[in-house]
Design an enzyme around this catalytic site. Structure first.
Site, PDB file in Angstrom:
ATOM      1  N   HIS A 126      35.497  26.743  43.171  1.00 44.59           N
ATOM      2  CA  HIS A 126      35.285  26.935  44.617  1.00 44.59           C
ATOM      3  C   HIS A 126      35.554  25.671  45.427  1.00 44.59           C
ATOM      4  CE1 HIS A 126      33.823  30.924  43.969  1.00 44.59           C
ATOM      5  NE2 HIS A 126      32.789  30.525  43.253  1.00 44.59           N
ATOM      6  N   ASP A 163      36.622  34.494  36.460  1.00 40.07           N
ATOM      7  CA  ASP A 163      35.282  34.435  37.052  1.00 40.07           C
ATOM      8  C   ASP A 163      35.133  35.585  38.056  1.00 40.07           C
ATOM      9  OD1 ASP A 163      32.986  32.094  37.539  1.00 40.07           O
ATOM     10  OD2 ASP A 163      33.294  33.378  39.283  1.00 40.07           O
ATOM     11  N   HIS A 165      33.881  35.621  40.899  1.00 41.93           N
ATOM     12  CA  HIS A 165      34.105  35.201  42.285  1.00 41.93           C
ATOM     13  C   HIS A 165      35.537  34.691  42.449  1.00 41.93           C
ATOM     14  CE1 HIS A 165      29.736  34.640  41.484  1.00 41.93           C
ATOM     15  NE2 HIS A 165      29.634  35.223  42.674  1.00 41.93           N
ATOM     16  N   ASP A 244      30.584  35.518  34.623  1.00 41.33           N
ATOM     17  CA  ASP A 244      29.605  36.194  35.482  1.00 41.33           C
ATOM     18  C   ASP A 244      30.017  37.602  35.900  1.00 41.33           C
ATOM     19  OD1 ASP A 244      31.614  34.978  36.919  1.00 41.33           O
ATOM     20  OD2 ASP A 244      30.279  33.905  38.300  1.00 41.33           O
TER      21      ASP A 244
END
Ligand code: ZN
Length: 307
Positions: A126, A163, A165, A244
């Site tokens: 991120h 991931d 996200h 995740d």
């Protein structure tokens, strides 16, 4: 040839508060699972160096690196964004997490290891060029990619990010860098609430609606990632390995299984075997349910070792 396992004790010291899901026990969960399946002792163990300013500024502006250093607290926590904090050990941990990716790149590209996994935190995907956010400070996988391009002279690198996200930071950094093909799968809608368009040959984005499971994930990889990867023919495969999207992880509403992580790793290794002399470097991103994180990471690393 052995798989390198790169980490550093300082990565355990970065803390963002007692209730924060991005916690030191995550690294132990991965190591415990590797011990339990007998893989730990078969890996080639390395302690991460610090990334240098020169290595970090291939990705982040110097002013950003200096600002983070200056915001490092002498005690207590410094607030970075609603989910992200620095403690007195965070900056050093972030240097080691990025440095692990540098060492892994050197080991794999020099032939000292076939593949590598960096068991590090803080995570990185991120972190944009000049914005720390979403538990991330330096974009570890981007530091590895630029090191491979600038220091080792590679011309084509693929980054795979599964991931749950969107890796907004990695996309921000490489959107205009034609030497890098970024393939992502992520739940959408979900934080960071972005769903950028696919840019053929450069960015392959596969948003998955909440509730999606193995079938949708594997179909996205087969239909969108693999043809783009075959056409691009990367000389190195990097993985932003977040776990995740697992059904047991309450950070999201995807329903992936441990077997899906083994499967996608096998596919990534296949691409690397065909185009990149087998070279794969993976670095830990998310994964907050300790049981599924450990099991999935161990299945991932087992495929790196055997596939
Ligand atoms: Zn994540």
């Amino acid at each position: 040839m052995a798989v390198a396992f790169v980490t550093h004790p300082h990565c355990h010291l970065h803390r963002m508060g007692d209730e924060h899901p991005e916690r030191p026990a995550r690294l132990n969960a991965v190591e415990d699972a590797l011990h339990a399946c007998g893989l730990y002792d078969l890996l080639q163990h390395h302690e991460a160096p610090r990334a240098t300013v020169e290595q970090l500024t291939r990705v982040h502006p110097l002013g950003y690196v200096e600002d983070l250093a200056n915001r490092s607290p002498a005690e207590g926590l410094t607030h970075i964004d609603p989910d992200t904090w620095m403690c007195p050990d965070t900056f050093e941990a972030a240097l080691r997490a990025a440095g692990a990716n540098i060492l892994a790149t050197d080991l794999v590209l020099s032939g000292q290891a076939a593949r590598a996994f960096c068991n590090v935190r803080p995570p990185g995907h991120h972190a944009e060029r000049a914005v720390a956010m979403g538990f991330c400070f330096f974009n570890n996988v981007a530091v590895a990619a630029r090191h491979a391009l600038e220091q080792h002279g590679l011309e084509r690198i693929a980054i795979l990010d599964f991931d749950v996200h969107l890796g907004n930071g990695t996309e921000d950094i490489f959107r205009d860098d034609r030497r890098v093909l970024l393939c992502s799968s992520y739940q959408y809608p979900l934080w960071p609430d972005l769903n950028p368009p696919t840019l053929p040959g450069r960015v392959i984005n596969c948003p998955l609606p909440p509730g999606s499971g193995s079938e949708a994930f594997r179909a996205a990889v087969q239909q969108h990632w693999l043809p783009a990867l075959e056409a691009f023919a990367p000389q190195l495969v990097l993985i932003s390995a977040g776990f995740d999207a697992h059904a047991a992880d309450d950070m999201s509403h995807l329903r992936l299984t441990t077997a899906d992580y083994a499967w996608v790793t096998e596919e990534a290794c296949g691409v690397a075997d065909r185009h990149a002399q087998g070279r794969v470097i993976s670095t830990l991103e998310g994964g907050y349910d300790l049981g599924s994180l450990g099991a999935s990471a161990a299945a991932h690393i087992a495929k790196l070792a055997l596939a």
